[in-house]
Design a protein around this motif. Structure first.
Motif, PDB file in Angstrom:
ATOM      1  N   THR A 225       0.823  -1.208   0.000  1.00 52.06           N
ATOM      2  CA  THR A 225       0.000   0.000   0.000  1.00 52.06           C
ATOM      3  C   THR A 225       0.859   1.260   0.000  1.00 52.06           C
ATOM      4  OG1 THR A 225      -0.142   0.062   2.421  1.00 52.06           O
ATOM      5  CG2 THR A 225      -1.845  -1.177   1.248  1.00 52.06           C
ATOM      6  N   HIS A 226       0.328   2.304  -0.599  1.00 50.58           N
ATOM      7  CA  HIS A 226       1.012   3.593  -0.606  1.00 50.58           C
ATOM      8  C   HIS A 226       0.814   4.342   0.707  1.00 50.58           C
ATOM      9  CE1 HIS A 226       2.515   7.462  -2.012  1.00 50.58           C
ATOM     10  NE2 HIS A 226       1.405   8.026  -1.565  1.00 50.58           N
ATOM     11  N   ALA A 227      -0.237   4.044   1.434  1.00 51.33           N
ATOM     12  CA  ALA A 227      -0.682   4.791   2.622  1.00 51.33           C
ATOM     13  C   ALA A 227       0.449   5.495   3.364  1.00 51.33           C
ATOM     14  CB  ALA A 227      -1.411   3.852   3.572  1.00 51.33           C
ATOM     15  N   THR A 228       0.313   6.812   3.508  1.00 54.86           N
ATOM     16  CA  THR A 228       1.381   7.642   4.062  1.00 54.86           C
ATOM     17  C   THR A 228       1.204   8.001   5.524  1.00 54.86           C
ATOM     18  OG1 THR A 228       0.273   9.695   3.437  1.00 54.86           O
ATOM     19  CG2 THR A 228       1.739   8.695   1.795  1.00 54.86           C
ATOM     20  N   GLY A 229       0.011   7.784   6.060  1.00 52.52           N
ATOM     21  CA  GLY A 229      -0.248   8.158   7.441  1.00 52.52           C
ATOM     22  C   GLY A 229      -1.111   9.387   7.588  1.00 52.52           C
ATOM     23  N   THR A 230      -1.592   9.938   6.469  1.00 49.17           N
ATOM     24  CA  THR A 230      -2.520  11.066   6.562  1.00 49.17           C
ATOM     25  C   THR A 230      -3.940  10.519   6.764  1.00 49.17           C
ATOM     26  OG1 THR A 230      -2.881  11.154   4.168  1.00 49.17           O
ATOM     27  CG2 THR A 230      -1.102  12.519   5.077  1.00 49.17           C
ATOM     28  N   LYS A 231      -4.766  11.296   7.409  1.00 46.77           N
ATOM     29  CA  LYS A 231      -6.102  10.825   7.781  1.00 46.77           C
ATOM     30  C   LYS A 231      -6.930  10.395   6.575  1.00 46.77           C
ATOM     31  CE  LYS A 231      -6.389  11.032  12.308  1.00 46.77           C
ATOM     32  NZ  LYS A 231      -6.712   9.820  13.113  1.00 46.77           N
ATOM     33  N   GLN A 232      -7.128  11.308   5.620  1.00 44.34           N
ATOM     34  CA  GLN A 232      -8.012  11.005   4.511  1.00 44.34           C
ATOM     35  C   GLN A 232      -7.336  10.188   3.418  1.00 44.34           C
ATOM     36  OE1 GLN A 232     -11.197  11.556   4.800  1.00 44.34           O
ATOM     37  NE2 GLN A 232     -11.602  10.524   2.857  1.00 44.34           N
ATOM     38  N   GLY A 233      -6.050  10.431   3.213  1.00 52.04           N
ATOM     39  CA  GLY A 233      -5.345   9.711   2.161  1.00 52.04           C
ATOM     40  C   GLY A 233      -5.380   8.209   2.362  1.00 52.04           C
ATOM     41  N   ASP A 234      -5.125   7.761   3.579  1.00 57.82           N
ATOM     42  CA  ASP A 234      -5.143   6.319   3.861  1.00 57.82           C
ATOM     43  C   ASP A 234      -6.531   5.737   3.607  1.00 57.82           C
ATOM     44  OD1 ASP A 234      -2.592   6.903   4.686  1.00 57.82           O
ATOM     45  OD2 ASP A 234      -2.758   5.906   6.626  1.00 57.82           O
ATOM     46  N   VAL A 235      -7.560   6.457   4.015  1.00 59.02           N
ATOM     47  CA  VAL A 235      -8.929   5.967   3.860  1.00 59.02           C
ATOM     48  C   VAL A 235      -9.291   5.812   2.383  1.00 59.02           C
ATOM     49  CG1 VAL A 235     -11.365   6.534   4.215  1.00 59.02           C
ATOM     50  CG2 VAL A 235      -9.720   6.898   6.060  1.00 59.02           C
ATOM     51  N   GLU A 236      -8.915   6.797   1.558  1.00 58.36           N
ATOM     52  CA  GLU A 236      -9.248   6.731   0.136  1.00 58.36           C
ATOM     53  C   GLU A 236      -8.620   5.512  -0.535  1.00 58.36           C
ATOM     54  OE1 GLU A 236     -11.233   8.825  -1.900  1.00 58.36           O
ATOM     55  OE2 GLU A 236     -11.941   9.446   0.073  1.00 58.36           O
ATOM     56  N   GLU A 237      -7.354   5.258  -0.240  1.00 60.95           N
ATOM     57  CA  GLU A 237      -6.696   4.096  -0.843  1.00 60.95           C
ATOM     58  C   GLU A 237      -7.327   2.797  -0.355  1.00 60.95           C
ATOM     59  OE1 GLU A 237      -2.317   1.967  -1.429  1.00 60.95           O
ATOM     60  OE2 GLU A 237      -2.549   3.573   0.053  1.00 60.95           O
ATOM     61  N   CYS A 238      -7.618   2.722   0.928  1.00 58.78           N
ATOM     62  CA  CYS A 238      -8.195   1.491   1.477  1.00 58.78           C
ATOM     63  C   CYS A 238      -9.577   1.212   0.895  1.00 58.78           C
ATOM     64  CB  CYS A 238      -8.255   1.559   2.999  1.00 58.78           C
ATOM     65  SG  CYS A 238      -6.610   1.489   3.766  1.00 58.78           S
ATOM     66  N   LYS A 239     -10.348   2.254   0.638  1.00 59.24           N
ATOM     67  CA  LYS A 239     -11.646   2.071  -0.028  1.00 59.24           C
ATOM     68  C   LYS A 239     -11.446   1.472  -1.412  1.00 59.24           C
ATOM     69  CE  LYS A 239     -14.331   5.819   2.139  1.00 59.24           C
ATOM     70  NZ  LYS A 239     -14.964   7.158   1.868  1.00 59.24           N
ATOM     71  N   ALA A 240     -10.452   1.991  -2.133  1.00 57.81           N
ATOM     72  CA  ALA A 240     -10.181   1.491  -3.485  1.00 57.81           C
ATOM     73  C   ALA A 240      -9.762   0.026  -3.450  1.00 57.81           C
ATOM     74  CB  ALA A 240      -9.101   2.342  -4.143  1.00 57.81           C
ATOM     75  N   LEU A 241      -8.878  -0.320  -2.532  1.00 57.76           N
ATOM     76  CA  LEU A 241      -8.394  -1.692  -2.443  1.00 57.76           C
ATOM     77  C   LEU A 241      -9.489  -2.652  -1.989  1.00 57.76           C
ATOM     78  CD1 LEU A 241      -4.885  -1.015  -0.897  1.00 57.76           C
ATOM     79  CD2 LEU A 241      -5.360  -1.854  -3.200  1.00 57.76           C
ATOM     80  N   ALA A 242     -10.297  -2.198  -1.026  1.00 55.37           N
ATOM     81  CA  ALA A 242     -11.394  -3.044  -0.556  1.00 55.37           C
ATOM     82  C   ALA A 242     -12.387  -3.330  -1.680  1.00 55.37           C
ATOM     83  CB  ALA A 242     -12.096  -2.380   0.623  1.00 55.37           C
ATOM     84  N   GLU A 243     -12.574  -2.346  -2.550  1.00 52.56           N
ATOM     85  CA  GLU A 243     -13.497  -2.514  -3.676  1.00 52.56           C
ATOM     86  C   GLU A 243     -12.940  -3.493  -4.704  1.00 52.56           C
ATOM     87  OE1 GLU A 243     -14.830   0.096  -7.552  1.00 52.56           O
ATOM     88  OE2 GLU A 243     -14.477   1.172  -5.679  1.00 52.56           O
ATOM     89  N   VAL A 244     -11.668  -3.304  -5.087  1.00 53.69           N
ATOM     90  CA  VAL A 244     -11.082  -4.136  -6.140  1.00 53.69           C
ATOM     91  C   VAL A 244     -10.841  -5.562  -5.660  1.00 53.69           C
ATOM     92  CG1 VAL A 244      -9.085  -4.452  -7.660  1.00 53.69           C
ATOM     93  CG2 VAL A 244     -10.000  -2.152  -7.266  1.00 53.69           C
ATOM     94  N   PHE A 245     -10.411  -5.720  -4.405  1.00 55.77           N
ATOM     95  CA  PHE A 245     -10.004  -7.037  -3.916  1.00 55.77           C
ATOM     96  C   PHE A 245     -11.028  -7.677  -2.978  1.00 55.77           C
ATOM     97  CE2 PHE A 245      -6.128  -4.986  -5.305  1.00 55.77           C
ATOM     98  CZ  PHE A 245      -5.504  -6.011  -6.003  1.00 55.77           C
ATOM     99  N   ALA A 246     -12.266  -7.254  -3.041  1.00 56.15           N
ATOM    100  CA  ALA A 246     -13.319  -7.858  -2.226  1.00 56.15           C
ATOM    101  C   ALA A 246     -13.414  -9.355  -2.509  1.00 56.15           C
ATOM    102  CB  ALA A 246     -14.654  -7.181  -2.527  1.00 56.15           C
ATOM    103  N   GLY A 247     -13.404 -10.121  -1.445  1.00 55.12           N
ATOM    104  CA  GLY A 247     -13.536 -11.568  -1.596  1.00 55.12           C
ATOM    105  C   GLY A 247     -12.262 -12.307  -1.933  1.00 55.12           C
TER     106      GLY A 247
END
Length: 338
Positions: A225-247
């Motif tokens: 993951t790219h997640a940098t530790g910023t509040k909103q940035g981490d959430v946006e990436e995790c939403k994208a990954l959860a969507e693509v890799f669901a299941g």
């Protein structure tokens, strides 16, 4: 230059089998020349800002192609060189550029990587502080905590990383050690905001890289993951990954910045390098400092606290996103001789 020398030595390249005029150098940068300029301004401040004391080396040291150009001068490489400016996606972008130049037949060997010197820049720290994006913690070793509910920003780090890329037939013919195969990649733009990432565009970038690699989400072993530790940035990436890799029950996710901080232009390639050894030992390195996981950052197969041994690592998907809405994804496959 040091990283390039190490890369050439590790690859066993002495240019007896490659033409220096058919070798390209592509370096990813977030910023360049900031440290040099700040130092020079400080220096002339001691002389009442008399520019007679400004170094004549400043221009060649601060032009954007300087790092790539210095590599060519050091090793006598006469093929193309330039820098790829793509904010914190720059390392991945340079790797993509090198791959494309090889596929187009423009070069036969490519030195690709990224670097960051921002730890020496007052302006970089001051800017992140002004944005409210600079991490603070009473224990500096725990300040970098992406995906944690108590995260409060980026820990700035610096470094460099260079890969050698070549076509498979030549690598096999000369008996090169092959760390992995570039399977697919993608880049796109959010076209939305200067600093706020946008999960839907990141998801599109991931899907495009998978499509170009001829893979499905279920085929991915590790997501860095790219997640940098910023509040909103981490959430946006995790939403994208959860969507693509669901299941996708077999996929594992980790975060390298929790260990090394955010190396800006070098982040993508350094983080990829940190995961490549998984092809050999099948261990997925952990995300550290994840003491209080943020429910909004739930990820499929997140490895936290300690490394996890898996049956086989076949693919690594490397996310790297940057300011002004630039997204990049690179997928590396385990090389199979057959």
């Amino acid at each position: 230059m040091y990283c390039a020398g190490e890369a050439l030595a590790d690859a066993g390249i002495d240019f007896s089998e490659y033409d220096r005029s058919r070798t390209g150098v592509y370096m990813g940068l977030t910023e360049h020349g900031t440290v040099e300029t700040e130092n020079e301004v400080y220096n002339i401040s001691k002389f009442d800002y008399n520019v007679d004391y400004w170094t004549h080396h400043h221009n060649p040291r601060t032009v954007l192609n300087n790092p790539a150009g210095e590599i060519t001068m050091k090793f006598g490489i006469t093929g193309p060189h330039y820098s790829v400016g793509a904010a914190c996606a720059a390392g991945n972008a340079a790797l993509i550029q090198g791959s494309q130049m090889l596929r187009l037949g423009e070069v036969d060997l490519a030195l690709c990587g990224g670097l960051s010197e921002c730890v020496g820049s007052f302006g970089i720290f001051a800017s992140f502080r002004a944005q409210g994006a600079l991490a603070e913690h009473e224990d500096p070793t725990k300040a970098s905590r992406p995906l944690d509910q108590d995260r409060n920003g980026i820990v700035i780090s610096e470094g460099g990383c260079v890969f050698t890329l070549e076509r498979l037939d030549k690598a096999l013919a000369r008996g090169a050690k092959i760390y992995g195969e570039v399977a697919g990649y993608a880049m796109n733009s959010d076209a939305r905001d200067f600093v706020l990432p946008h999960g839907p565009r990141q998801a599109e970038c991931i899907r495009l890289a998978l499509e170009r690699a001829g893979l499905t989400p279920e085929d991915i072993s590790i997501i860095n993951t790219h997640a940098t530790g910023t509040k909103q940035g981490d959430v946006e990436e995790c939403k994208a990954l959860a969507e693509v890799f669901a299941g996708c029950s077999a996929v594992r996710s980790n975060n390298t910045k929790s260990i090394i901080g955010h190396a800006m232009g070098a982040a993508g390639v350094l983080e990829l390098a940190a995961n490549l050894s998984s092809f050999e030992d099948n261990f997925v390195h952990p995300t550290i400092n994840l003491d209080n996981p943020d429910p909004a950052c739930a990820l499929p197969g997140l490895v936290a606290g300690k490394a996890e041994k898996v049956e086989q690592v076949e693919t690594i998907l490397n996310n790297s996103f940057g300011m002004v809405g630039i997204n990049s994804v690179v997928i590396i496959k385990r090389f199979m001789a057959d």
